[in-house]
Scaffold this active site. Structure first.
Site, PDB file in Angstrom:
ATOM      1  N   CYS A 180      -9.992   4.465   1.915  1.00 35.33           N
ATOM      2  CA  CYS A 180     -10.530   4.736   3.248  1.00 35.33           C
ATOM      3  C   CYS A 180      -9.684   4.058   4.320  1.00 35.33           C
ATOM      4  O   CYS A 180     -10.070   3.048   4.905  1.00 35.33           O
ATOM      5  CB  CYS A 180     -11.988   4.313   3.311  1.00 35.33           C
ATOM      6  SG  CYS A 180     -12.958   5.358   2.236  1.00 35.33           S
ATOM      7  N   GLY A 216      18.812  -7.850  -3.608  1.00 40.50           N
ATOM      8  CA  GLY A 216      18.850  -6.930  -2.464  1.00 40.50           C
ATOM      9  C   GLY A 216      19.606  -5.649  -2.715  1.00 40.50           C
ATOM     10  O   GLY A 216      19.731  -4.819  -1.827  1.00 40.50           O
ATOM     11  N   GLU A 267      20.413 -12.638  -8.104  1.00 39.60           N
ATOM     12  CA  GLU A 267      18.981 -12.533  -8.446  1.00 39.60           C
ATOM     13  C   GLU A 267      18.427 -11.149  -8.156  1.00 39.60           C
ATOM     14  O   GLU A 267      17.587 -10.992  -7.278  1.00 39.60           O
ATOM     15  CB  GLU A 267      18.179 -13.508  -7.561  1.00 39.60           C
ATOM     16  CG  GLU A 267      18.387 -14.945  -7.840  1.00 39.60           C
ATOM     17  CD  GLU A 267      17.695 -15.794  -6.779  1.00 39.60           C
ATOM     18  OE1 GLU A 267      16.972 -15.248  -5.922  1.00 39.60           O
ATOM     19  OE2 GLU A 267      17.888 -17.001  -6.819  1.00 39.60           O
ATOM     20  N   PRO A 268      18.893 -10.114  -8.829  1.00 39.44           N
ATOM     21  CA  PRO A 268      18.367  -8.778  -8.540  1.00 39.44           C
ATOM     22  C   PRO A 268      16.950  -8.585  -9.079  1.00 39.44           C
ATOM     23  O   PRO A 268      16.588  -9.169 -10.098  1.00 39.44           O
ATOM     24  CB  PRO A 268      19.343  -7.865  -9.297  1.00 39.44           C
ATOM     25  CG  PRO A 268      19.851  -8.720 -10.417  1.00 39.44           C
ATOM     26  CD  PRO A 268      19.878 -10.123  -9.913  1.00 39.44           C
ATOM     27  N   GLY A 269      16.189  -7.780  -8.386  1.00 35.30           N
ATOM     28  CA  GLY A 269      14.844  -7.416  -8.856  1.00 35.30           C
ATOM     29  C   GLY A 269      14.758  -5.908  -8.942  1.00 35.30           C
ATOM     30  O   GLY A 269      14.890  -5.297  -9.999  1.00 35.30           O
ATOM     31  N   ARG A 270      14.633  -5.307  -7.734  1.00 32.35           N
ATOM     32  CA  ARG A 270      14.479  -3.863  -7.622  1.00 32.35           C
ATOM     33  C   ARG A 270      15.513  -3.081  -8.442  1.00 32.35           C
ATOM     34  O   ARG A 270      15.185  -2.132  -9.128  1.00 32.35           O
ATOM     35  CB  ARG A 270      14.628  -3.500  -6.138  1.00 32.35           C
ATOM     36  CG  ARG A 270      14.545  -2.041  -5.815  1.00 32.35           C
ATOM     37  CD  ARG A 270      14.992  -1.794  -4.376  1.00 32.35           C
ATOM     38  NE  ARG A 270      14.416  -2.763  -3.459  1.00 32.35           N
ATOM     39  CZ  ARG A 270      13.242  -2.640  -2.875  1.00 32.35           C
ATOM     40  NH1 ARG A 270      12.519  -1.572  -3.104  1.00 32.35           N
ATOM     41  NH2 ARG A 270      12.777  -3.570  -2.074  1.00 32.35           N
TER      42      ARG A 270
END
Ligand code: ADP
Ligand code: ASP
Ligand code: MG
Length: 877
Positions: A826, A720, A756-759
């Site tokens: 579209c 986070g 648990e970092p991702g970003r």
């Protein structure tokens, strides 16, 4: 023109009239010697430029509060009041010394008055007139010191007593409180008055805040009322302008101290400024607009510390028809009175009866909400004496007519801007924020200038930055209109994060070459390593796992595993992918944290030997054989969520994730039956979190539960960590994060701390390159079409997320007129960026770079409209 005025911003009103200038200086603007030097220079400059000058001053910063404390004390403890009075005199002595003045020689008489007032017999009954006399001393002292100092500097300014000019008017129903402590004043615009005034000189100094009543007694205009004194003088003197010199460079789209992203409002018309001031922007006293508007005197708000800044100009010429939110403000201490009675709304005279009671108690009602059987009104403490005595007495009288409930303390949050009704469709995200909270009252003003939400004060706390951001993202606040919206407070105060050089800034040639195929994501591996190492330096953390859903590119997985990270997977597909990408990966380095997954997925995870996380009792109850003998991790819902958007908050009742702590006992009993052991606790509250305190809270909560369980070895606080998407956004405060984790780790050293970092690891390492397809103007809206749409990068469409966009082919060109950058899908939501100032020469074939796209970019791409998935490329230098 003096040398000094050449330094100051252009004076927009100078040429329109040749008359008085009224310059008002607030508390902080009169609290330092250097500021008095500025006052002197400004006053002389204005006199030379355009005519006579009246300087209106507040009390020295903090003095009115100190006088109120003396008033408080004098009613119950005279000795304490005496000592507070002595402290205040000493404070003035010290200040006078810094001006090379002898306080007792200049304001000794005022000190004597203060001491006499402390022991005045009126003190015991908190007499309103006595309170006014005590409070008036602040302005009387500051103006006298100012006169003496300026005279000493050779500036022939002359002191006048504002009470000779400000005459209070008694309006119908004026209470005794208002008649002395919150007065309105008479505006004499006669030529005779002006002529008489001018005889006193062309360089005068007087007090804000104070006035006299018909009997000649001292009264005051209410907290912050010096602005209004200046406005009254301005109106009476038909001044060329009233300048409000303060500690911020103008009126902002929100209180800049609370919302650093707030934008300076360069121009406002009287009505909007009035509304912003009335709804809580303390920078202008609410009553100061009226006199200026009536007399068509422009108001100009300026910063005493930085006179070179242009400030906010308020006059009649700023009317623009385009609807848009100009500002958001809050007022605290609001009292809501809810009145309930069957069928009352239709009952003839009901409202007349209850409002007569409000009148009898001297209360003026602010907002009103009504229903068949309920009428709720709000009382604003700045306009009313809303002490508990007054409210109790009001309720005692109201019960004869209805059931009464008083709701305190409340806050009113107001959006201000012209054409509010036509903006409602843009406010859905703002509404969604309020939808999560308890809103007591919503009120839309009949002048179509404001929309107010009344909530509990605790709810309003910290909400403004988020709301301000949503107003910009939704287009409801048209910040691209540079005639009105100036720079942000952060930019003006030099706090704009000096953006750390981005890797792509020095690689435009390589990137242009890579754009031969587009759309294409490019990932910079050294940036991934740099982030991984920065996070690895956070000592309190024992184990780190990369949440691969952010970007599962095999090269990134290998890079992060090499850096010592484990991998966190949320599906069977991700599990297969990580073992295929990193064949030597030990299963102990892999977590499996799925959401509502099918039985087979757990079965496969078990067979692979990875650590499984459960977040409800269901799998244990229904598939006990899968978990027998297993060491499990349990995901807890901490009961609250956080993060950059509703859709990424993963805690609380509205989110599908996590076991509520209230069901822990049931979960443990079931795990026991099944023969599973809970060895880890986990929580993840959301994404894009910038306040380190969140993880501290989560860890403490989990540690508390772990103590009850007894078998827990590790606590996993999820990821986070926010990243800066806007060019001037501050970088994530890794030091604060490290400190917060170190604190909890030292409180519970017996648990391993996992993250648990991702970003955070990959977002800034990735950019999306896309080519311009068409540039189209339609009904005044400029659109730049590109070959990457929401199929390639869905974050703007899904979350209203901001990604910086630049034209890599024309980096040297200046910013152009605003344009929406749109994709080829579209869907009307297929917009990557709104009102971006790409160069005007941007044309078909140019390469645009969409920054900070390494996380949840390619990972969320789709083939919607049967468009091919974007390419991915790596750079490793
Ligand atoms: P002074 O003592 O000069 O009268 P005030 O403290 O009364 O100054 O008013 C200035 C303060 O108003 C600023 O420091 C700021 O914190 C506050 N403020 C609240 N809302 C706004 C706004 N929308 N724009 C500018 N300032 C605001
Ligand atoms: N000194 C008064 C106050 O602090 C008035 C003012 O500064 O405007 O409220
Ligand atoms: Mg003020």
């Amino acid at each position: 023109m003096s040398a000094f005025s050449a330094l100051t911003a252009t004076n927009p009103a100078a040429s329109t009239r040749s008359a008085w200038s009224v310059l008002k200086f607030g508390g902080t603007s009169v609290s330092k010697r250097s500021r008095w030097d500025t006052i002197g220079r400004l006053a002389l400059a204005r006199r030379d430029e355009s005519g006579p000058v009246l300087v209106v001053v507040s009390a020295v910063s903090g003095v009115t509060n100190a006088l109120l404390a003396i008033i408080e004390a004098a009613q119950r403890d005279v000795a304490q009041a005496k000592s507070l009075a002595e402290v205040l005199c000493d404070k003035h002595r010290e200040f006078a010394a810094s001006l090379d003045l002898q306080a007792d020689a200049v304001i000794g008489q005022r000190f004597a008055e203060l001491h006499a007032l402390v022991v005045d017999t009126r003190a015991a009954r908190a007499d309103f007139g006595w309170q006014a006399e005590v409070q008036a001393l602040g302005e009387l002292m500051s103006s006298a010191l100012g006169e003496a100092y300026l005279n000493r500097q050779g500036i022939p300014i002359r002191w006048i007593d504002a009470r000779q000019h400000m005459r209070a008017i008694v309006l119908p129903n004026t209470t005794q409180w208002a008649a002395r402590l919150s007065v309105n004043c008479h505006i004499d615009t006669s030529d005779a008055y002006r002529a008489g005034f001018a005889e006193q000189g062309d360089l005068l100094i007087t007090q804000g805040f104070i006035a006299r009543d018909e009997a000649g007694q001292t009264c005051i205009l209410g907290r912050g009322g010096s602005d209004t004194s200046a406005a009254y003088f301005g109106a009476r003197l038909q001044a060329a302008r009233v300048e409000i010199w303060t500690d911020v460079p103008g009126m902002f789209s929100a209180n800049p101290r609370e919302v650093p992203q707030a934008r300076l409002l360069s121009r406002l018309d009287y009505e909007e400024a009035q509304e912003i001031a009335t709804t809580g922007a303390k920078v202008l006293h609410p009553r100061c607009i009226g006199p200026c508007r009536e007399a068509a005197v422009p108001l100009w708000i300026r910063d005493t510390e930085r006179p070179e800044l242009a400030g906010t100009l308020i006059d009649a010429s700023a009317v623009d028809a385009a609807p848009g939110v100009k500002a958001i403000s809050t007022r605290k201490g609001i009292v809501l009175v809810s009145m309930e009675s069957i069928g009352m709304w239709q009952q003839v005279g009901f409202l007349a009866d209850v409002f007569a009671i409000f009148r009898a108690h001297g209360l003026s009602v602010d907002l009103i909400g009504s229903a068949e059987s309920n009428v709720t009104v709000s009382l604003d403490p700045s306009e009313n004496l809303v002490s508990s005595n007054v409210i109790d007495a009001l309720c005692a009288d109201l019960v004869a007519f209805c059931r009464v409930k008083v709701i305190v303390p409340c806050a009113a949050i107001t959006l201000v801007g012209r054409g509010m009704r036509s903006l409602l469709h843009k406010l859905s995200d703002v509404m969604a924020v309020f939808g999560r909270e308890r809103v007591h009252l919503i009120s839309q003003s009949s002048n179509d200038l404001n929309l107010t939400f009344v909530v509990d004060e605790s709810v309003a706390e910290g909400l403004l930055p988020k709301l301000h951001e949503l107003l910009i993202a939704s287009g409801a606040m048209p910040v691209e209109e540079t005639d009105v919206f100036g720079p942000s407070w952060r930019q003006l105060s030099g706090q704009a994060a000096a953006r750390a050089a981005c890797w792509w800034q020095s690689r435009s040639t390589a990137l242009l070459a890579l754009a031969d195929s587009s759309p294409r994501y490019v990932y910079h591996l050294p940036t991934v390593r740099a982030r991984a190492q920065a996070l690895a330096a956070v000592e309190a953390v024992d184990r780190r796992f990369y949440a691969i859903k952010a970007n599962p590119h095999p090269a990134l997985l290998r890079t992060l595993v090499d850096e010592g990270y484990g991998l966190e997977c949320v599906s069977q597909g991700e599990l297969s992918h990580v073992f295929a990408s990193v064949p030597a990966l030990a299963p102990q380095r892999v977590l499996f944290t799925p959401s509502f997954a099918a039985r087979e997925e757990y079965l496969l995870a078990r067979e692979r030997g990875v650590r499984i996380t459960l977040d409800s009792v269901y799998p244990l109850e229904h598939w006990p054989e899968l978990f027998h003998g297993q060491d499990l991790q349990l995901r807890i819902d901490p009961g609250f969520g956080s993060g950059h958007h509703e859709k990424v908050r993963t805690g609380g009742k509205g989110a599908k994730f996590g076991l509520p702590a209230s069901r822990l006992a049931e979960f443990l009993a079931t795990a026991d039956r099944v023969g599973a052991r809970i060895v880890g606790l986990h929580a993840h509250i959301g994404s894009g979190v910038t306040d380190a305190a969140h993880w501290r809270t989560v860890y403490s909560q989990l540690a508390g539960l772990a103590e009850q369980i007894g078998t827990v070895e590790s606590i996993d606080v999820g990821g986070g960590l926010g990243v800066p998407y806007e060019p001037d956004a501050p970088a994530f405060d890794l030091d604060a994060y490290a400190r917060a984790l170190a604190e909890v780790k030292s409180a519970w050293p017996h648990y391993e701390l996992w993250i648990e970092p991702g970003r955070y690891l990959v977002a800034e390492a990735g950019v999306l390159l896309t080519r311009v397809t068409q540039c189209v103007d339609k009904l005044g809206v400029r659109r730049i079409g590109v070959d990457a749409g929401m199929n390639a990068l869905i974050r703007p469409a899904l979350y209203g997320a901001y990604h910086e966009i630049l034209n890599l082919s024309r980096l040297q060109d200046a910013a152009g007129s605003p344009a929406d950058v749109v994709g080829p899908i579209c869907e009307s939501g297929d917009v990557l960026g709104r009102r971006r100032r790409l160069p005007d020469r941007t044309q078909e074939g140019d390469v645009l770079l969409i920054a900070t796209a390494g996380a949840y970019g390619a990972a969320m791409a789709s083939t919607y409209n049967l468009r091919a998935l974007p390419d991915e490329e790596l750079l490793d230098d």
